[in-house]
Design a protein around this motif. Sequence first.
Motif, PDB file in Angstrom:
ATOM      1  N   LYS A   1       0.846  -1.203   0.000  1.00  0.00           N
ATOM      2  CA  LYS A   1       0.000   0.000   0.000  1.00  0.00           C
ATOM      3  C   LYS A   1       0.878   1.247   0.000  1.00  0.00           C
ATOM      4  CE  LYS A   1      -4.169  -1.726   2.296  1.00  0.00           C
ATOM      5  NZ  LYS A   1      -3.809  -3.140   2.425  1.00  0.00           N
ATOM      6  N   SER A   2       0.281   2.357  -0.441  1.00  0.00           N
ATOM      7  CA  SER A   2       1.023   3.615  -0.432  1.00  0.00           C
ATOM      8  C   SER A   2       0.148   4.752   0.071  1.00  0.00           C
ATOM      9  CB  SER A   2       1.525   3.961  -1.842  1.00  0.00           C
ATOM     10  OG  SER A   2       0.443   4.336  -2.670  1.00  0.00           O
ATOM     11  N   VAL A   3       0.804   5.722   0.692  1.00  0.00           N
ATOM     12  CA  VAL A   3       0.133   6.938   1.150  1.00  0.00           C
ATOM     13  C   VAL A   3       0.977   8.119   0.696  1.00  0.00           C
ATOM     14  CG1 VAL A   3      -0.602   8.279   3.147  1.00  0.00           C
ATOM     15  CG2 VAL A   3      -0.886   5.804   3.158  1.00  0.00           C
ATOM     16  N   LYS A   4       0.359   9.088   0.035  1.00  0.00           N
ATOM     17  CA  LYS A   4       1.073  10.272  -0.439  1.00  0.00           C
ATOM     18  C   LYS A   4       1.670  11.012   0.736  1.00  0.00           C
ATOM     19  CE  LYS A   4       1.909  12.917  -4.149  1.00  0.00           C
ATOM     20  NZ  LYS A   4       3.030  13.682  -3.579  1.00  0.00           N
ATOM     21  N   SER A   5       2.934  11.347   0.629  1.00  0.00           N
ATOM     22  CA  SER A   5       3.623  12.061   1.696  1.00  0.00           C
ATOM     23  C   SER A   5       4.594  13.069   1.086  1.00  0.00           C
ATOM     24  CB  SER A   5       4.373  11.071   2.594  1.00  0.00           C
ATOM     25  OG  SER A   5       5.104  11.740   3.608  1.00  0.00           O
ATOM     26  N   GLY A   6       4.225  14.342   1.090  1.00  0.00           N
ATOM     27  CA  GLY A   6       5.065  15.365   0.471  1.00  0.00           C
ATOM     28  C   GLY A   6       5.234  15.111  -1.007  1.00  0.00           C
ATOM     29  N   ASN A   7       6.481  15.040  -1.468  1.00  0.00           N
ATOM     30  CA  ASN A   7       6.770  14.769  -2.880  1.00  0.00           C
ATOM     31  C   ASN A   7       6.890  13.284  -3.186  1.00  0.00           C
ATOM     32  OD1 ASN A   7       6.875  17.532  -3.538  1.00  0.00           O
ATOM     33  ND2 ASN A   7       9.022  17.671  -2.888  1.00  0.00           N
ATOM     34  N   GLY A   8       6.682  12.446  -2.182  1.00  0.00           N
ATOM     35  CA  GLY A   8       6.825  11.010  -2.390  1.00  0.00           C
ATOM     36  C   GLY A   8       5.659  10.235  -1.827  1.00  0.00           C
ATOM     37  N   TYR A   9       5.919   8.948  -1.572  1.00  0.00           N
ATOM     38  CA  TYR A   9       4.895   8.048  -1.064  1.00  0.00           C
ATOM     39  C   TYR A   9       5.487   7.181   0.036  1.00  0.00           C
ATOM     40  CZ  TYR A   9       2.501   9.238  -5.412  1.00  0.00           C
ATOM     41  OH  TYR A   9       1.911   9.916  -6.443  1.00  0.00           O
TER      42      TYR A   9
ATOM     43  N   SER B   1      -1.383   6.796  -5.154  1.00  0.00           N
ATOM     44  CA  SER B   1      -2.159   5.746  -4.507  1.00  0.00           C
ATOM     45  C   SER B   1      -1.769   5.604  -3.060  1.00  0.00           C
ATOM     46  CB  SER B   1      -1.987   4.442  -5.270  1.00  0.00           C
ATOM     47  OG  SER B   1      -2.514   3.383  -4.585  1.00  0.00           O
ATOM     48  N   THR B   2      -2.155   4.492  -2.390  1.00  0.00           N
ATOM     49  CA  THR B   2      -1.788   4.285  -1.021  1.00  0.00           C
ATOM     50  C   THR B   2      -0.671   3.274  -0.787  1.00  0.00           C
ATOM     51  OG1 THR B   2      -3.472   2.680  -0.747  1.00  0.00           O
ATOM     52  CG2 THR B   2      -4.041   4.886  -0.200  1.00  0.00           C
TER      53      THR B   2
ATOM     54  N   GLY C   1      -4.077  -0.020  -2.214  1.00  0.00           N
ATOM     55  CA  GLY C   1      -5.314   0.458  -2.014  1.00  0.00           C
ATOM     56  C   GLY C   1      -5.747   1.669  -2.737  1.00  0.00           C
ATOM     57  N   THR C   2      -5.178   2.967  -2.698  1.00  0.00           N
ATOM     58  CA  THR C   2      -5.697   4.216  -3.283  1.00  0.00           C
ATOM     59  C   THR C   2      -4.580   5.106  -3.824  1.00  0.00           C
ATOM     60  OG1 THR C   2      -5.967   4.767  -0.972  1.00  0.00           O
ATOM     61  CG2 THR C   2      -7.947   4.602  -2.274  1.00  0.00           C
ATOM     62  N   SER C   3      -4.883   6.208  -4.526  1.00  0.00           N
ATOM     63  CA  SER C   3      -3.808   7.004  -5.137  1.00  0.00           C
ATOM     64  C   SER C   3      -3.816   8.475  -4.793  1.00  0.00           C
ATOM     65  CB  SER C   3      -3.803   6.846  -6.647  1.00  0.00           C
ATOM     66  OG  SER C   3      -5.051   6.760  -7.175  1.00  0.00           O
ATOM     67  N   GLY C   4      -2.718   9.205  -5.044  1.00  0.00           N
ATOM     68  CA  GLY C   4      -2.554  10.610  -4.679  1.00  0.00           C
ATOM     69  C   GLY C   4      -2.285  11.474  -5.867  1.00  0.00           C
ATOM     70  N   GLY C   5      -2.065  12.735  -5.749  1.00  0.00           N
ATOM     71  CA  GLY C   5      -2.255  13.605  -6.891  1.00  0.00           C
ATOM     72  C   GLY C   5      -1.160  14.505  -7.334  1.00  0.00           C
ATOM     73  N   ALA C   6      -1.498  15.729  -7.609  1.00  0.00           N
ATOM     74  CA  ALA C   6      -0.650  16.704  -8.273  1.00  0.00           C
ATOM     75  C   ALA C   6       0.476  17.128  -7.361  1.00  0.00           C
ATOM     76  CB  ALA C   6      -1.493  17.907  -8.676  1.00  0.00           C
ATOM     77  N   PRO C   7       1.443  17.923  -7.865  1.00  0.00           N
ATOM     78  CA  PRO C   7       2.551  18.371  -7.029  1.00  0.00           C
ATOM     79  C   PRO C   7       2.021  19.057  -5.790  1.00  0.00           C
ATOM     80  CG  PRO C   7       2.958  18.917  -9.317  1.00  0.00           C
ATOM     81  CD  PRO C   7       1.559  18.394  -9.223  1.00  0.00           C
TER      82      PRO C   7
END
Length: 242
Positions: free
Chosen positions: A54-62, A177-178, A192-198
């Motif tokens: 799984k991944s969670v958006k964190s700043g400029n990364g995951y 994603s997450t 599980g889910t995804s993240g977005g723009a800069p």
Amino acid sequence: MPNQKRTTLALAAALAGSIVVAGAPAAYAEVVDVNYQCVTPIGPKGAVSPIDIKSVKSGNGYKLTMSFQKGVSSSPVELGKGAMNPSAVIELGGAETGKVQVSGPANTEAIPANTPIKISDLSGTYTPKKSGKVTFTAGVLTIKALGTTTTCTPKNSPGPSLELDVQGAGGSSGGGSTGGSTDGSTGVASGGTSGGAPGGGELPRTGPLDSAAALGTLGGTVLLTGAAGVLWLTRRGQRSAG
């Protein structure tokens, strides 16, 4: 009354358009069975464990998290609390290649002899350098305990557990994603889910990303059409009443 019914139908169409946009799927993730074959101090061992990344958006990364649903090896002697330290690599594919190093805490409870070793969740950080769809696949697992090292290698060519549409530095792609650890070999850092723009301004995505864009366009078109219909019917009703 007829004009009021037409207006109600137009409003329903507009709402349907917004629902299409909200329900559009985004990044892709699934649990994958991985056949780990381990080289241990007392000989070969192996087991199949379902792996979830799984991944969670964190700043400029995951932040990536790799989870093992079953144990993959065992010890001929009891491993006391804190005696076993696991780590692994997550293989990158698609728009970017390399490895992401992930690690986890030592065992919090004693592990009896000759029982499957339950691996704690492993985490690390992935920072995209390129833009596009990137896959994340379970790689080599390393278990260190009592001064020994056990290496477990996937032998069934497992498929990706996670796919993200990422944006690297200076890139033009969006999405996410997450899923975390730092890549020791390529400088990059896991479903599980995804993240977005800069800057994380866009909501996470979790499904077929191309379909999401298409559905979003369709939903927007329906929404605008519905709104225009409401305005036209309202004005027409006012003229008829006049």
